[in-house]
Design a protein around this motif. Structure first.
Motif, PDB file in Angstrom:
ATOM      1  N   THR A   1       0.844  -1.182   0.000  1.00 35.71           N
ATOM      2  CA  THR A   1       0.000   0.000   0.000  1.00 35.71           C
ATOM      3  C   THR A   1       0.885   1.240   0.000  1.00 35.71           C
ATOM      4  O   THR A   1       1.719   1.394   0.888  1.00 35.71           O
ATOM      5  N   PRO A   2       0.753   2.136  -0.990  1.00 39.62           N
ATOM      6  CA  PRO A   2       1.595   3.321  -1.015  1.00 39.62           C
ATOM      7  C   PRO A   2       1.235   4.258   0.132  1.00 39.62           C
ATOM      8  O   PRO A   2       0.115   4.260   0.624  1.00 39.62           O
ATOM      9  N   LYS A   3       2.216   5.063   0.554  1.00 38.25           N
ATOM     10  CA  LYS A   3       1.985   6.005   1.642  1.00 38.25           C
ATOM     11  C   LYS A   3       0.978   7.070   1.224  1.00 38.25           C
ATOM     12  O   LYS A   3       0.183   7.516   2.004  1.00 38.25           O
ATOM     13  N   LYS A   4       1.047   7.490  -0.028  1.00 38.66           N
ATOM     14  CA  LYS A   4       0.156   8.525  -0.542  1.00 38.66           C
ATOM     15  C   LYS A   4      -0.609   7.952  -1.717  1.00 38.66           C
ATOM     16  O   LYS A   4      -0.071   7.180  -2.490  1.00 38.66           O
ATOM     17  N   ALA A   5      -1.830   8.363  -1.846  1.00 39.90           N
ATOM     18  CA  ALA A   5      -2.637   7.879  -2.961  1.00 39.90           C
ATOM     19  C   ALA A   5      -2.042   8.395  -4.265  1.00 39.90           C
ATOM     20  O   ALA A   5      -1.704   9.570  -4.381  1.00 39.90           O
ATOM     21  N   GLU A   6      -1.891   7.519  -5.234  1.00 40.49           N
ATOM     22  CA  GLU A   6      -1.405   7.921  -6.545  1.00 40.49           C
ATOM     23  C   GLU A   6      -2.603   8.023  -7.473  1.00 40.49           C
ATOM     24  O   GLU A   6      -3.411   7.108  -7.558  1.00 40.49           O
ATOM     25  N   LEU A   7      -2.732   9.147  -8.118  1.00 44.65           N
ATOM     26  CA  LEU A   7      -3.867   9.413  -8.976  1.00 44.65           C
ATOM     27  C   LEU A   7      -3.426   9.368 -10.433  1.00 44.65           C
ATOM     28  O   LEU A   7      -2.373   9.880 -10.781  1.00 44.65           O
ATOM     29  N   LYS A   8      -4.228   8.752 -11.258  1.00 37.95           N
ATOM     30  CA  LYS A   8      -3.954   8.751 -12.701  1.00 37.95           C
ATOM     31  C   LYS A   8      -4.329  10.125 -13.238  1.00 37.95           C
ATOM     32  O   LYS A   8      -5.410  10.639 -12.953  1.00 37.95           O
ATOM     33  N   ALA A   9      -3.436  10.730 -13.996  1.00 34.61           N
ATOM     34  CA  ALA A   9      -3.675  12.073 -14.520  1.00 34.61           C
ATOM     35  C   ALA A   9      -4.928  12.112 -15.376  1.00 34.61           C
ATOM     36  O   ALA A   9      -5.168  11.245 -16.199  1.00 34.61           O
ATOM     37  N   ASP A  10      -5.728  13.116 -15.141  1.00 30.87           N
ATOM     38  CA  ASP A  10      -6.952  13.361 -15.895  1.00 30.87           C
ATOM     39  C   ASP A  10      -6.943  14.839 -16.248  1.00 30.87           C
ATOM     40  O   ASP A  10      -6.953  15.688 -15.355  1.00 30.87           O
ATOM     41  N   SER A  11      -6.900  15.158 -17.530  1.00 31.55           N
ATOM     42  CA  SER A  11      -6.782  16.554 -17.955  1.00 31.55           C
ATOM     43  C   SER A  11      -7.986  17.399 -17.539  1.00 31.55           C
ATOM     44  O   SER A  11      -7.914  18.614 -17.551  1.00 31.55           O
ATOM     45  N   LYS A  12      -9.079  16.757 -17.117  1.00 33.89           N
ATOM     46  CA  LYS A  12     -10.257  17.508 -16.692  1.00 33.89           C
ATOM     47  C   LYS A  12     -10.298  17.718 -15.180  1.00 33.89           C
ATOM     48  O   LYS A  12     -11.108  18.475 -14.685  1.00 33.89           O
ATOM     49  N   ALA A  13      -9.423  17.048 -14.458  1.00 30.06           N
ATOM     50  CA  ALA A  13      -9.408  17.141 -12.992  1.00 30.06           C
ATOM     51  C   ALA A  13      -8.418  18.207 -12.548  1.00 30.06           C
ATOM     52  O   ALA A  13      -7.508  18.586 -13.281  1.00 30.06           O
ATOM     53  N   THR A  14      -8.608  18.691 -11.326  1.00 28.15           N
ATOM     54  CA  THR A  14      -7.675  19.622 -10.710  1.00 28.15           C
ATOM     55  C   THR A  14      -7.213  19.008  -9.402  1.00 28.15           C
ATOM     56  O   THR A  14      -8.021  18.570  -8.595  1.00 28.15           O
ATOM     57  N   TYR A  15      -5.903  18.985  -9.205  1.00 24.91           N
ATOM     58  CA  TYR A  15      -5.302  18.366  -8.038  1.00 24.91           C
ATOM     59  C   TYR A  15      -4.772  19.435  -7.090  1.00 24.91           C
ATOM     60  O   TYR A  15      -4.733  20.608  -7.428  1.00 24.91           O
ATOM     61  N   GLY A  16      -4.350  19.023  -5.903  1.00 27.05           N
ATOM     62  CA  GLY A  16      -3.822  19.957  -4.907  1.00 27.05           C
ATOM     63  C   GLY A  16      -2.476  19.497  -4.385  1.00 27.05           C
ATOM     64  O   GLY A  16      -1.892  18.528  -4.868  1.00 27.05           O
ATOM     65  N   PHE A  17      -1.991  20.219  -3.350  1.00 26.37           N
ATOM     66  CA  PHE A  17      -0.729  19.847  -2.715  1.00 26.37           C
ATOM     67  C   PHE A  17      -0.755  18.391  -2.291  1.00 26.37           C
ATOM     68  O   PHE A  17      -1.772  17.884  -1.823  1.00 26.37           O
ATOM     69  N   HIS A  18       0.360  17.738  -2.430  1.00 28.76           N
ATOM     70  CA  HIS A  18       0.591  16.366  -1.979  1.00 28.76           C
ATOM     71  C   HIS A  18      -0.230  15.317  -2.717  1.00 28.76           C
ATOM     72  O   HIS A  18      -0.217  14.160  -2.315  1.00 28.76           O
ATOM     73  N   ASP A  19      -0.939  15.692  -3.778  1.00 31.13           N
ATOM     74  CA  ASP A  19      -1.565  14.687  -4.639  1.00 31.13           C
ATOM     75  C   ASP A  19      -0.468  14.168  -5.570  1.00 31.13           C
ATOM     76  O   ASP A  19       0.176  14.940  -6.278  1.00 31.13           O
ATOM     77  N   VAL A  20      -0.231  12.876  -5.525  1.00 27.57           N
ATOM     78  CA  VAL A  20       0.762  12.254  -6.403  1.00 27.57           C
ATOM     79  C   VAL A  20       0.023  11.867  -7.676  1.00 27.57           C
ATOM     80  O   VAL A  20      -0.857  11.020  -7.658  1.00 27.57           O
ATOM     81  N   VAL A  21       0.384  12.520  -8.772  1.00 25.80           N
ATOM     82  CA  VAL A  21      -0.317  12.318 -10.033  1.00 25.80           C
ATOM     83  C   VAL A  21       0.600  11.603 -11.017  1.00 25.80           C
ATOM     84  O   VAL A  21       1.730  12.018 -11.248  1.00 25.80           O
ATOM     85  N   ASP A  22       0.088  10.527 -11.586  1.00 22.81           N
ATOM     86  CA  ASP A  22       0.818   9.763 -12.585  1.00 22.81           C
ATOM     87  C   ASP A  22       0.540  10.399 -13.950  1.00 22.81           C
ATOM     88  O   ASP A  22      -0.539  10.274 -14.498  1.00 22.81           O
ATOM     89  N   ALA A  23       1.553  11.093 -14.467  1.00 19.19           N
ATOM     90  CA  ALA A  23       1.434  11.788 -15.749  1.00 19.19           C
ATOM     91  C   ALA A  23       2.206  10.999 -16.800  1.00 19.19           C
ATOM     92  O   ALA A  23       3.402  11.188 -16.974  1.00 19.19           O
ATOM     93  N   ASN A  24       1.519  10.071 -17.451  1.00 17.63           N
ATOM     94  CA  ASN A  24       2.134   9.210 -18.468  1.00 17.63           C
ATOM     95  C   ASN A  24       3.362   8.473 -17.926  1.00 17.63           C
ATOM     96  O   ASN A  24       4.386   8.380 -18.590  1.00 17.63           O
ATOM     97  N   GLY A  25       3.258   7.977 -16.700  1.00 17.83           N
ATOM     98  CA  GLY A  25       4.335   7.203 -16.097  1.00 17.83           C
ATOM     99  C   GLY A  25       5.200   7.979 -15.132  1.00 17.83           C
ATOM    100  O   GLY A  25       5.822   7.404 -14.250  1.00 17.83           O
ATOM    101  N   LEU A  26       5.270   9.283 -15.269  1.00 15.58           N
ATOM    102  CA  LEU A  26       6.048  10.119 -14.360  1.00 15.58           C
ATOM    103  C   LEU A  26       5.144  10.554 -13.215  1.00 15.58           C
ATOM    104  O   LEU A  26       4.071  11.106 -13.446  1.00 15.58           O
ATOM    105  N   ARG A  27       5.556  10.303 -11.986  1.00 18.25           N
ATOM    106  CA  ARG A  27       4.740  10.675 -10.827  1.00 18.25           C
ATOM    107  C   ARG A  27       5.217  12.015 -10.292  1.00 18.25           C
ATOM    108  O   ARG A  27       6.403  12.174  -9.976  1.00 18.25           O
TER     109      ARG A  27
END
Length: 165
Positions: A37-63
């Protein structure tokens, strides 16, 4: 007396056999889950979503994770500089490049902030590595700021964060 000893022996053997047959898979699964289980939730990048501080976003493989934003005073100038700190991870099987100049930062009014000619982060991350760095932008207008990352390989908006100071 012999019957009591035989009865106690039978009870002990039966108890040991029952404990040996107990389902230990539940314990094993719990331990495996804790480890994976990762320490922080990893989110798959969605161009329609808006993220905030400490959101780990997977942008085409780069987190990418934004960890801090602060206003700095420029040397001998009245203009403020926005410093964005981030952490990066490359869990993929290939190198991934990232540079702060691929970030587009807009103020509350929708105006783009210019990249400050400082020591902006820019590197290729090897497979399985992590790194952290900073990007600097010349402030105009007010926040919160929208930070958009465009993957240079795919030429599309990958993810947007809203960053308040």
């Amino acid at each position: 007396m012999k019957k009591i000893a035989t009865l106690i022996g039978t009870i002990m053997v039966t108890s040991i056999a029952l404990l040996g047959c107990a389902n230990l898979d539940d314990t094993k699964t719990s331990e495996e889950t804790k480890q994976t289980t990762p320490k922080k939730a990893e989110l798959k990048a969605d161009s329609k979503a808006t993220y905030g501080f400490h959101d780990v976003v997977d942008a085409n493989g780069l987190r990418i994770e934004f960890t801090k934003a602060q206003l700095l005073e420029a040397d001998n100038k009245k203009d403020a500089i926005l410093k964005l700190s981030f952490q990066l991870a490359n869990p993929t099987a290939e190198k991934k490049g990232f540079t702060a100049i691929n970030l587009e930062v807009k103020n509350k009014e929708g105006e783009s902030l210019d990249v400050y000619p400082g020591e902006n982060y820019g590197k290729e991350l090897e497979t399985g590595t992590t790194d952290k760095g900073d990007g600097y932008f010349m402030v105009k207008g007010s926040g919160p700021y929208k930070v958009t990352y465009t993957d240079p390989d795919h030429k599309e908006v990958t993810a947007t964060w809203e960053i308040a100071i």
